[in-house]
Motif scaffolding. Sequence first.
Motif, PDB file in Angstrom:
ATOM      1  N   ARG A  78       0.835  -1.210   0.000  1.00 17.59           N
ATOM      2  CA  ARG A  78       0.000   0.000   0.000  1.00 17.59           C
ATOM      3  C   ARG A  78       0.865   1.254   0.000  1.00 17.59           C
ATOM      4  O   ARG A  78       0.570   2.224  -0.706  1.00 17.59           O
ATOM      5  N   GLN A  79       1.915   1.245   0.785  1.00 16.00           N
ATOM      6  CA  GLN A  79       2.817   2.396   0.843  1.00 16.00           C
ATOM      7  C   GLN A  79       4.035   2.100  -0.038  1.00 16.00           C
ATOM      8  O   GLN A  79       5.028   1.527   0.406  1.00 16.00           O
ATOM      9  N   LYS A 101       1.614   6.038  -3.901  1.00 13.78           N
ATOM     10  CA  LYS A 101       0.309   5.412  -4.078  1.00 13.78           C
ATOM     11  C   LYS A 101      -0.620   5.928  -2.997  1.00 13.78           C
ATOM     12  O   LYS A 101      -0.334   5.829  -1.812  1.00 13.78           O
ATOM     13  N   GLY A 105      -5.829   4.057  -4.140  1.00 13.30           N
ATOM     14  CA  GLY A 105      -5.190   3.419  -5.276  1.00 13.30           C
ATOM     15  C   GLY A 105      -4.785   4.401  -6.354  1.00 13.30           C
ATOM     16  O   GLY A 105      -4.344   3.992  -7.435  1.00 13.30           O
TER      17      GLY A 105
END
Length: 253
Positions: A78-79, A101, A105
């Motif tokens: 995610r990161q 990001k 998304g």
Amino acid sequence: MTLAEVNARSCLLTRFDRSYLVPARLLTDLVALLTAPHRPGGAYRVLTIDGRRAFHYHSVYYDTPGLRSFHEHRQGRRQRFKIRERVYRDSGERQFELKLKGGRGDTVKHRLPLTGDAAPLDPAYRAWLDTTLRTAYGITAPTELTPSVTTDYLRATLVADGERVTCDAGLVCVDRRTGATVRCAPGLVLVETKGTGRLTDADRLLHAHGVRPAVFTKYCGALAALRPALPGNRWRRAAALAFPAAPPRRATG
């Protein structure tokens, strides 16, 4: 459309990106449809500077020796982030860029001009990088960064309100560690749509003509082709289409 008009109408530093590998002959027809004066919803316009509609771009991507950025994208973290220097060869302008990001998304781009003889790994730019990553993700910037891949291509840009379409031809990618080079297949153009989330008119037109999004980014797709031993399966199919001449050529002399 001038650069100032593009930035006013469709700056899109925060956006959703979709990539397509499009045969040039088909793209010519699709661009004609998008820019038709009486197109329903209004015509897309083309970035034009000093009478030119296509511009040379050069980018240097930075990564850790262990390719942290590549692997975090491969794992879908995610990161995750990409670090690059972008050079607009026709004007000489340079930008140090950090692509993050976002929580939805989306892609969030931060940039800082590189002036004079400044280099991306100079202390001031490393401090900016560290501050930006701390603010966005609560993490520190990597201490070891080296040039990983360079890319060169010729870009034309189409613009509508809140939408942008970039068309990159002649893509050449070089592995800065080995000197290996891959070139995009002749007659194939990397098209990227950039919008606020929903499908753009350009996306719908591409889909209507049988062109689907490709799992491909210049950095990760290039590394998947340049270093076949890397676990880059998610990009392998698109990379094989974009760079069909394998294995990559190595520099000589």
